[in-house]
Design an enzyme around this catalytic site. Structure first.
Site, PDB file in Angstrom:
ATOM      1  N   ASP A 145       6.185   2.611   1.499  1.00  0.00           N
ATOM      2  CA  ASP A 145       5.238   1.613   1.992  1.00  0.00           C
ATOM      3  C   ASP A 145       4.587   2.154   3.260  1.00  0.00           C
ATOM      4  O   ASP A 145       5.258   2.314   4.290  1.00  0.00           O
ATOM      5  CB  ASP A 145       5.988   0.305   2.275  1.00  0.00           C
ATOM      6  CG  ASP A 145       5.061  -0.855   2.606  1.00  0.00           C
ATOM      7  OD1 ASP A 145       3.928  -0.597   3.060  1.00  0.00           O
ATOM      8  OD2 ASP A 145       5.480  -2.014   2.411  1.00  0.00           O
ATOM      9  N   HIS A 146       3.264   2.395   3.185  1.00  0.00           N
ATOM     10  CA  HIS A 146       2.584   3.012   4.312  1.00  0.00           C
ATOM     11  C   HIS A 146       2.447   2.066   5.498  1.00  0.00           C
ATOM     12  O   HIS A 146       2.070   2.491   6.602  1.00  0.00           O
ATOM     13  CB  HIS A 146       1.200   3.508   3.882  1.00  0.00           C
ATOM     14  CG  HIS A 146       0.883   4.892   4.355  1.00  0.00           C
ATOM     15  ND1 HIS A 146       1.114   5.302   5.652  1.00  0.00           N
ATOM     16  CD2 HIS A 146       0.346   5.963   3.729  1.00  0.00           C
ATOM     17  CE1 HIS A 146       0.738   6.567   5.791  1.00  0.00           C
ATOM     18  NE2 HIS A 146       0.278   6.993   4.632  1.00  0.00           N
ATOM     19  N   ARG A 147       2.743   0.787   5.313  1.00  0.00           N
ATOM     20  CA  ARG A 147       2.713  -0.147   6.440  1.00  0.00           C
ATOM     21  C   ARG A 147       3.926   0.043   7.346  1.00  0.00           C
ATOM     22  O   ARG A 147       3.881  -0.301   8.530  1.00  0.00           O
ATOM     23  CB  ARG A 147       2.698  -1.594   5.931  1.00  0.00           C
ATOM     24  CG  ARG A 147       1.492  -1.968   5.082  1.00  0.00           C
ATOM     25  CD  ARG A 147       1.672  -3.350   4.471  1.00  0.00           C
ATOM     26  NE  ARG A 147       2.829  -3.392   3.571  1.00  0.00           N
ATOM     27  CZ  ARG A 147       3.243  -4.509   2.968  1.00  0.00           C
ATOM     28  NH1 ARG A 147       2.604  -5.651   3.155  1.00  0.00           N
ATOM     29  NH2 ARG A 147       4.303  -4.470   2.177  1.00  0.00           N
TER      30      ARG A 147
ATOM     31  N   PRO B 264       0.858  -1.195   0.000  1.00  0.00           N
ATOM     32  CA  PRO B 264       0.000   0.000   0.000  1.00  0.00           C
ATOM     33  C   PRO B 264       0.892   1.243   0.000  1.00  0.00           C
ATOM     34  O   PRO B 264       1.259   1.764   1.055  1.00  0.00           O
ATOM     35  CB  PRO B 264      -0.803  -0.139   1.297  1.00  0.00           C
ATOM     36  CG  PRO B 264       0.100  -0.927   2.199  1.00  0.00           C
ATOM     37  CD  PRO B 264       0.915  -1.832   1.323  1.00  0.00           C
TER      38      PRO B 264
END
Length: 487
Positions: A457-459, A280
């Site tokens: 990566d937004h995680r 994401p």
């Protein structure tokens, strides 16, 4: 006669196949240990494969343009009396356990193990490639055939038996195996140039694989009446006549050609698909005044033209400084067997950089880049770029990066939402540097502007960390002298 068969070895990084580009030897040639015998192209690079045997080339397993699986027969060599004897001074096979281990890097499993060998992996490195001793993962091995007799050096009284054994071995090696009927781009282009529909050509290779000779035979003119039988056979009426270009049912346009997604293009497609499917990602960008950076680069070049680092090396140095402050952008996200995830942090940075080559886009990796100065980075950028563009970079040099720098400005573009190089978690893009109006101290001026864009990566991190890293790099580009004391 003692014939030994060398199989295509694992060329590194778990690759399972390679395309045979060209043979460097012919049947009947004399070869020495470690002499290059063929050039093959993997999904990562083009390499020369050396032969672990010395002797006379007995058979070449495969044609140029054919794709071979790891473990498939590559070349058979008549070693004569050389097998199992000490190496002569100045050439010939190596004696002792060391050479037997090298042989096992690609020797036919059916040939049997030398006395004293164990079964713990090849333990050899084949001009920079191979598997460590005891390695069990990533390499596909052909199962041993219990019916295959062991090939050993035979006395003169057993000449007939040795010949029969060699013939049986060759028959097994040449037996048709399950293989895709696709053809290499070289063969497809040849068919297109000859005006042939490749679907109408019958393949004579293993598993029906279409080879160059099949296209040439299909394109040969029909033999005239009264021609010798041999010529008539070359243009067999059983083969369908060449057809005109096919018409695409959806568009109504004639199909100009079909190019298989293979090699580097297939690897790129798989990596990009996986990145988009799993990560994401979010993208942030900023316009940057690079005027002072260009002035600094000009001063360095005037002082020392030969050793002045390039702009990419200077930006790379700023990126590494930013990653030292925001190390979460150079990590990896792993999923454990129970489905839980963990962020893997590293002690340092392997800096990847996107390089466009004739074979496609590759990402060479500068190992331990955080330990290098701008000059050191510049030297590695030049070295790895040259290797990548000539297809000589090793799999190790084209993998292992933890953060990627992408200079798409060389293509004349200002910005891009780059796709993260999986399994990394971030990538920084640099656009072209161009004259633009810019406000400096309240006054409008013409400055050298570029755009930096960061996909992350937004995680792994949020916008605060991503923005802080991007702002730090941008500030260094705008005021390079002010950050030199911290580098």
């Amino acid at each position: 006669m003692t014939v030994r068969t060398f199989t295509l070895p694992d060329l590194g990084e778990g690759l399972t196949e390679a395309e045979l580009v060209t043979w460097l030897v012919r049947v009947g040639d004399t070869v020495a240990v470690d002499q290059p015998i063929a050039e093959v192209e993997t999904a990562k690079s083009a390499v020369e494969v050396p032969c672990p045997f010395a002797g006379t080339v007995h058979r070449l397993h495969g044609d140029a343009g054919q794709t071979l699986d790891v473990g498939a027969p590559l070349i058979s060599v008549d070693t004569g009396d050389r097998a199992g004897t000490p190496a002569p001074e100045g050439g010939g096979p190596k004696g002792g356990q060391s050479y037997r281990e090298e042989e096992r890097a690609g020797a036919d499993p059916a040939a049997g193990a030398a006395p004293g060998d164990d079964d713990g992996g090849s333990g050899s490195v084949l001009i920079g490639y191979g598997t460590p001793g005891g390695a069990t993962g990533g390499r596909r091995r052909r199962p041993k055939r219990s019916a295959a007799p062991a090939v050993t050096a035979a006395p003169a009284s057993a000449t007939v038996t040795s010949a029969a054994t060699a013939a049986a071995h060759d028959a097994m090696a040449s037996a048709p195996r399950l293989a895709p009927t696709v053809v290499s781009p070289i063969v497809r282009k040849l068919a297109k140039d000859r005006g042939l529909d490749i679907a109408t050509v019958r393949g004579s290779g293993p598993g029906g694989l279409i080879l160059r000779r099949d296209v040439e035979a299909a394109a040969a003119p029909a033999a005239p009446v009264g021609a010798p039988a041999g010529d008539a056979a070359a243009a067999s009426p059983a083969d369908p006549a060449p057809e005109g270009p096919a018409v695409d049912a959806r568009t109504g346009l004639r199909v100009a050609g079909r190019v298989p997604v293979s090699g580097v293009r297939r690897v790129i497609a798989q990596a990009m698909t996986r990145s988009r499917a799993e990560i994401p990602e979010a993208t942030v960008w900023v316009d940057v005044d690079a005027t002072r950076l260009l002035e600094l680069r000009a001063e360095l070049k005037a002082q020392d033209p030969e050793r002045a680092p390039g702009l990419m090396a200077l930006i790379a140095r700023f990126v590494l400084a930013g990653l030292a402050r925001h190390p979460e952008l150079a990590t990896r996200l792993e999923t454990r067997e129970d489905g839980s995830q963990e962020i893997v942090r590293f002690d340092g940075v392997n800096l990847g950089f996107a390089a466009q080559t004739d074979r496609g886009l590759v990402v060479p990796s500068i190992r331990d880049a955080h330990t290098l100065s701008a000059r050191g980075l510049d030297a590695e950028l030049k070295r790895l770029t040259a290797l990548a563009r000539t297809g000589k970079a090793s799999p190790a040099e084209l993998s292992g990066s933890t953060f990627t720098l992408n200079n798409y400005g060389v293509f004349g573009t200002d910005g891009a939402a780059a796709i993260i190089n999986h399994p990394e978690v971030a990538i920084l893009g640099v656009g072209r540097i161009i004259d633009r109006p810019w406000v400096v101290d309240g006054q409008l001026a013409v400055r050298k502007l570029t755009q930096l864009s960061l996909a992350f990566d937004h995680r792994v991190c949020d916008g605060g960390a991503a923005g802080g890293f991007l702002r730090m790099v941008a500030d260094a580009v705008e005021n390079p002298v002010s950050v030199l004391a911290d580098l």
